[in-house]
Design an enzyme around this catalytic site. Sequence first.
Site, PDB file in Angstrom:
ATOM      1  CD  GLU A  22      46.685  37.047  36.635  1.00 22.49           C
ATOM      2  OE1 GLU A  22      46.854  36.935  35.421  1.00 22.49           O
ATOM      3  OE2 GLU A  22      46.298  36.115  37.364  1.00 22.49           O
ATOM      4  CG  ASP A  23      44.260  38.360  33.119  1.00 21.51           C
ATOM      5  OD1 ASP A  23      44.499  38.023  34.297  1.00 21.51           O
ATOM      6  OD2 ASP A  23      43.532  37.687  32.361  1.00 21.51           O
ATOM      7  CB  ILE A  24      41.741  40.714  35.790  1.00 25.00           C
ATOM      8  CG1 ILE A  24      40.650  41.332  36.661  1.00 25.00           C
ATOM      9  CG2 ILE A  24      41.365  39.300  35.382  1.00 25.00           C
ATOM     10  CD1 ILE A  24      39.345  41.611  35.909  1.00 25.00           C
ATOM     11  CB  VAL A  25      43.417  40.836  41.339  1.00 29.88           C
ATOM     12  CG1 VAL A  25      43.646  39.902  42.506  1.00 29.88           C
ATOM     13  CG2 VAL A  25      44.657  41.539  40.919  1.00 29.88           C
ATOM     14  CG  ASP A  26      37.148  37.719  40.277  1.00 29.85           C
ATOM     15  OD1 ASP A  26      36.548  38.518  41.005  1.00 29.85           O
ATOM     16  OD2 ASP A  26      36.577  36.790  39.692  1.00 29.85           O
ATOM     17  CE  LYS A  79      44.325  29.722  27.158  1.00 30.18           C
ATOM     18  NZ  LYS A  79      43.389  28.952  26.310  1.00 30.18           N
ATOM     19  CE  LYS A 135      35.990  40.995  37.240  1.00 30.31           C
ATOM     20  NZ  LYS A 135      35.334  39.700  37.044  1.00 30.31           N
TER      21      LYS A 135
HETATM   22  P1  IMP Z   1      41.007  34.956  40.814  1.00 29.79           P
HETATM   23  O1  IMP Z   1      41.764  33.723  41.151  1.00 29.79           O
HETATM   24  O2  IMP Z   1      39.553  34.843  41.221  1.00 29.79           O
HETATM   25  O3  IMP Z   1      41.641  36.217  41.336  1.00 29.79           O
HETATM   26  O4  IMP Z   1      40.911  35.026  39.258  1.00 29.79           O
HETATM   27  C1  IMP Z   1      41.886  35.529  38.512  1.00 29.79           C
HETATM   28  C2  IMP Z   1      41.888  34.943  37.104  1.00 29.79           C
HETATM   29  O5  IMP Z   1      40.586  34.692  36.595  1.00 29.79           O
HETATM   30  C3  IMP Z   1      42.488  35.992  36.218  1.00 29.79           C
HETATM   31  O6  IMP Z   1      43.828  35.703  36.038  1.00 29.79           O
HETATM   32  C4  IMP Z   1      41.700  35.878  34.949  1.00 29.79           C
HETATM   33  O7  IMP Z   1      42.385  35.041  34.060  1.00 29.79           O
HETATM   34  C5  IMP Z   1      40.392  35.259  35.322  1.00 29.79           C
HETATM   35  N1  IMP Z   1      39.321  36.287  35.407  1.00 29.79           N
HETATM   36  C6  IMP Z   1      38.782  36.846  36.515  1.00 29.79           C
HETATM   37  N2  IMP Z   1      37.823  37.739  36.215  1.00 29.79           N
HETATM   38  C7  IMP Z   1      37.776  37.757  34.865  1.00 29.79           C
HETATM   39  C8  IMP Z   1      36.978  38.516  33.915  1.00 29.79           C
HETATM   40  O8  IMP Z   1      36.115  39.355  34.255  1.00 29.79           O
HETATM   41  N3  IMP Z   1      37.202  38.257  32.602  1.00 29.79           N
HETATM   42  C9  IMP Z   1      38.135  37.359  32.171  1.00 29.79           C
HETATM   43  N4  IMP Z   1      38.900  36.659  33.010  1.00 29.79           N
HETATM   44  C10 IMP Z   1      38.716  36.843  34.345  1.00 29.79           C
HETATM   45 MG    MG Z   2      44.838  35.476  34.380  1.00 26.29          MG
END
Ligand code: IMP
Ligand code: MG
Length: 182
Positions: free
Chosen positions: A104-108, A47, A136
């Site tokens: 995508e909103d954010i890459v973690d 979402k 990030k």
């Molecule tokens: P990844 O798989 O660890 O890269 O996580 C990515 C997904 O986790 C993103 O698509 C976000 O939906 C969610 N996410 C990661 N960090 C945050 C944050 O700081 N706030 C909200 N959602 C996050």
């Molecule tokens: Mg996301």
Amino acid sequence: MVEHGPEFADGILISEGEIKQRVKELGQEITRDYKNEDSLLMVCVLKGAIYFTADLSREVQHPNLEIETMVIKSYGSNTESSREPIIHLDILSPIKGKNVLIVEDIVDTGYSLKSLLDRINARNPKSLKICAFLAKDETREIDVPVAYRGFNTPNGWLFGYGLDNNELDRNKKDIWIRKKIS
Ligand code: IMP
Ligand code: MG
């Protein structure tokens, strides 16, 4: 869980005005890059990317722009990535031979985007790129190529403009950060 308590404080990291400006710039960049392409399929990763995709797609000029959605979940109600993202809704239309842009909103950690890339690549798009509004870099565990990015962000829990705080606060107009202050 999202951390609460006196040692944590919420503050605005990126204002509504800065968001609008950056989205406009990204839209212009994407418009230029896909100018000579016959297709552009933007895939909104739900979402979190709901507002970003809505705004970005209206800043992109392309005669054959299509929008699709995918639902992927990697966090549950936790702020620690599960590293095993689950795809709950896949793209419904054919993508073979199309230029696909994941929004995508954010890459973690990078796990979510890696699984989306693998899934989409298996269907032979003409090209496949990523546009992430936030990144990030400190927490990346898997290298994923991000062709377009809005902002690099510090580590900390971010919310607003689609990003959630235990499913709440997605509708905030600015991007907020929950920081440790002591
Ligand atoms: P990844 O798989 O660890 O890269 O996580 C990515 C997904 O986790 C993103 O698509 C976000 O939906 C969610 N996410 C990661 N960090 C945050 C944050 O700081 N706030 C909200 N959602 C996050
Ligand atoms: Mg996301």
